[in-house]
Write a protein that holds these residues in place. Structure first.
Motif, PDB file in Angstrom:
ATOM      1  N   LYS A   1       0.782  -1.220   0.000  1.00  0.00           N
ATOM      2  CA  LYS A   1       0.000   0.000   0.000  1.00  0.00           C
ATOM      3  C   LYS A   1       0.818   1.276   0.000  1.00  0.00           C
ATOM      4  O   LYS A   1       0.280   2.354  -0.101  1.00  0.00           O
ATOM      5  CB  LYS A   1      -0.973   0.005   1.175  1.00  0.00           C
ATOM      6  N   GLY A   2       2.115   1.209   0.100  1.00  0.00           N
ATOM      7  CA  GLY A   2       2.924   2.410   0.209  1.00  0.00           C
ATOM      8  C   GLY A   2       3.518   2.871  -1.100  1.00  0.00           C
ATOM      9  O   GLY A   2       3.601   2.121  -2.077  1.00  0.00           O
ATOM     10  N   ILE A   3       3.970   4.120  -1.116  1.00  0.00           N
ATOM     11  CA  ILE A   3       4.566   4.694  -2.318  1.00  0.00           C
ATOM     12  C   ILE A   3       5.894   4.019  -2.640  1.00  0.00           C
ATOM     13  O   ILE A   3       6.269   3.862  -3.793  1.00  0.00           O
ATOM     14  CB  ILE A   3       4.728   6.223  -2.175  1.00  0.00           C
ATOM     15  N   ASN A   4       6.623   3.589  -1.613  1.00  0.00           N
ATOM     16  CA  ASN A   4       7.910   2.942  -1.854  1.00  0.00           C
ATOM     17  C   ASN A   4       7.748   1.518  -2.391  1.00  0.00           C
ATOM     18  O   ASN A   4       8.713   0.899  -2.819  1.00  0.00           O
ATOM     19  CB  ASN A   4       8.755   2.925  -0.587  1.00  0.00           C
ATOM     20  N   ASP A   5       6.522   0.992  -2.408  1.00  0.00           N
ATOM     21  CA  ASP A   5       6.257  -0.343  -2.931  1.00  0.00           C
ATOM     22  C   ASP A   5       5.899  -0.333  -4.405  1.00  0.00           C
ATOM     23  O   ASP A   5       5.737  -1.389  -5.010  1.00  0.00           O
ATOM     24  CB  ASP A   5       5.103  -0.997  -2.153  1.00  0.00           C
ATOM     25  N   SER A   6       5.782   0.827  -5.006  1.00  0.00           N
ATOM     26  CA  SER A   6       5.347   0.931  -6.397  1.00  0.00           C
ATOM     27  C   SER A   6       6.219   0.161  -7.380  1.00  0.00           C
ATOM     28  O   SER A   6       5.689  -0.527  -8.253  1.00  0.00           O
ATOM     29  CB  SER A   6       5.253   2.399  -6.818  1.00  0.00           C
ATOM     30  N   PRO A   7       7.555   0.220  -7.286  1.00  0.00           N
ATOM     31  CA  PRO A   7       8.366  -0.553  -8.240  1.00  0.00           C
ATOM     32  C   PRO A   7       8.117  -2.059  -8.134  1.00  0.00           C
ATOM     33  O   PRO A   7       8.022  -2.746  -9.149  1.00  0.00           O
ATOM     34  CB  PRO A   7       9.809  -0.204  -7.858  1.00  0.00           C
ATOM     35  N   ALA A   8       8.002  -2.559  -6.920  1.00  0.00           N
ATOM     36  CA  ALA A   8       7.750  -3.993  -6.741  1.00  0.00           C
ATOM     37  C   ALA A   8       6.361  -4.364  -7.255  1.00  0.00           C
ATOM     38  O   ALA A   8       6.183  -5.421  -7.861  1.00  0.00           O
ATOM     39  CB  ALA A   8       7.897  -4.374  -5.274  1.00  0.00           C
ATOM     40  N   LEU A   9       5.376  -3.507  -7.010  1.00  0.00           N
ATOM     41  CA  LEU A   9       4.018  -3.777  -7.497  1.00  0.00           C
ATOM     42  C   LEU A   9       3.975  -3.814  -9.019  1.00  0.00           C
ATOM     43  O   LEU A   9       3.241  -4.613  -9.606  1.00  0.00           O
ATOM     44  CB  LEU A   9       3.041  -2.724  -6.969  1.00  0.00           C
ATOM     45  N   SER A  10       4.726  -2.956  -9.649  1.00  0.00           N
ATOM     46  CA  SER A  10       4.700  -2.922 -11.120  1.00  0.00           C
ATOM     47  C   SER A  10       5.363  -4.151 -11.727  1.00  0.00           C
ATOM     48  O   SER A  10       5.035  -4.540 -12.839  1.00  0.00           O
ATOM     49  CB  SER A  10       5.361  -1.648 -11.643  1.00  0.00           C
ATOM     50  N   GLU A  11       6.277  -4.790 -11.018  1.00  0.00           N
ATOM     51  CA  GLU A  11       6.967  -5.977 -11.519  1.00  0.00           C
ATOM     52  C   GLU A  11       6.250  -7.276 -11.154  1.00  0.00           C
ATOM     53  O   GLU A  11       6.553  -8.322 -11.718  1.00  0.00           O
ATOM     54  CB  GLU A  11       8.398  -6.026 -10.976  1.00  0.00           C
ATOM     55  N   ALA A  12       5.313  -7.224 -10.231  1.00  0.00           N
ATOM     56  CA  ALA A  12       4.625  -8.434  -9.778  1.00  0.00           C
ATOM     57  C   ALA A  12       3.694  -8.970 -10.863  1.00  0.00           C
ATOM     58  O   ALA A  12       3.231  -8.216 -11.719  1.00  0.00           O
ATOM     59  CB  ALA A  12       3.821  -8.137  -8.515  1.00  0.00           C
ATOM     60  N   ASN A  13       3.427 -10.278 -10.818  1.00  0.00           N
ATOM     61  CA  ASN A  13       2.463 -10.869 -11.750  1.00  0.00           C
ATOM     62  C   ASN A  13       1.084 -10.262 -11.541  1.00  0.00           C
ATOM     63  O   ASN A  13       0.380  -9.972 -12.485  1.00  0.00           O
ATOM     64  CB  ASN A  13       2.396 -12.379 -11.570  1.00  0.00           C
ATOM     65  N   VAL A  14       0.689 -10.101 -10.292  1.00  0.00           N
ATOM     66  CA  VAL A  14      -0.583  -9.466  -9.940  1.00  0.00           C
ATOM     67  C   VAL A  14      -0.314  -8.534  -8.770  1.00  0.00           C
ATOM     68  O   VAL A  14       0.198  -8.960  -7.739  1.00  0.00           O
ATOM     69  CB  VAL A  14      -1.661 -10.499  -9.544  1.00  0.00           C
ATOM     70  N   GLY A  15      -0.659  -7.276  -8.932  1.00  0.00           N
ATOM     71  CA  GLY A  15      -0.497  -6.300  -7.866  1.00  0.00           C
ATOM     72  C   GLY A  15      -1.838  -5.941  -7.276  1.00  0.00           C
ATOM     73  O   GLY A  15      -2.803  -5.694  -7.998  1.00  0.00           O
ATOM     74  N   ILE A  16      -1.917  -5.909  -5.935  1.00  0.00           N
ATOM     75  CA  ILE A  16      -3.167  -5.587  -5.236  1.00  0.00           C
ATOM     76  C   ILE A  16      -2.886  -4.466  -4.245  1.00  0.00           C
ATOM     77  O   ILE A  16      -1.897  -4.503  -3.521  1.00  0.00           O
ATOM     78  CB  ILE A  16      -3.720  -6.818  -4.488  1.00  0.00           C
ATOM     79  N   ALA A  17      -3.763  -3.487  -4.212  1.00  0.00           N
ATOM     80  CA  ALA A  17      -3.662  -2.392  -3.257  1.00  0.00           C
ATOM     81  C   ALA A  17      -5.041  -2.128  -2.672  1.00  0.00           C
ATOM     82  O   ALA A  17      -6.059  -2.432  -3.293  1.00  0.00           O
ATOM     83  CB  ALA A  17      -3.136  -1.130  -3.930  1.00  0.00           C
ATOM     84  N   ILE A  18      -5.074  -1.555  -1.451  1.00  0.00           N
ATOM     85  CA  ILE A  18      -6.353  -1.179  -0.862  1.00  0.00           C
ATOM     86  C   ILE A  18      -6.651   0.266  -1.225  1.00  0.00           C
ATOM     87  O   ILE A  18      -5.783   0.996  -1.708  1.00  0.00           O
ATOM     88  CB  ILE A  18      -6.373  -1.399   0.665  1.00  0.00           C
ATOM     89  N   ASN A  19      -7.870   0.656  -0.995  1.00  0.00           N
ATOM     90  CA  ASN A  19      -8.363   1.954  -1.441  1.00  0.00           C
ATOM     91  C   ASN A  19      -7.568   3.122  -0.858  1.00  0.00           C
ATOM     92  O   ASN A  19      -7.403   4.135  -1.508  1.00  0.00           O
ATOM     93  CB  ASN A  19      -9.846   2.084  -1.099  1.00  0.00           C
TER      94      ASN A  19
END
Length: 98
Positions: free
Chosen positions: A4-22
């Motif tokens: 859910k954090g801004i510093n997680d954005s690179p990892a989320l973009s590389e993941a097969n499926v990225g999930i975040a809460i509202n």
């Protein structure tokens, strides 16, 4: 990947499926595949349970429909049901969601 954090954005973009809460950072919500309307990540447990139940229901309904339509084909092929009746029953089962 679930973050859910801004510093997680690179990892989320590389993941097969990225999930975040509202309430995640806007940059995280912008790049993930799924954003759930929840207060915390623990809601994913409920979401996973609901998804599993829905998948089981879909598979069950598919088996019922395939069995029913297969029976209609067999009864039609054996001459027990006239083609018009078989077609009508098939269309009714499709329209009613059986």
């Amino acid at each position: 990947m679930i973050r859910k954090g801004i510093n997680d954005s690179p990892a989320l973009s590389e993941a097969n499926v990225g999930i975040a809460i509202n309430d995640s950072a806007a940059s995280a919500r912008g790049i993930v595949d799924i954003t759930i309307a929840a207060d915390d990540l623990h809601e994913l447990v409920s979401l996973r349970r609901i998804a599993g139940n829905l998948t089981r229901r879909i598979r069950s309904n598919y088996r019922v429909v395939m069995g029913f339509n297969g029976s209609l084909i067999a009864l039609g092929a054996l001459g027990i049901l006239p083609p018009a009746t078989s077609a009508m029953l098939h269309n009714l089962s499709t329209a009613c969601g059986a």
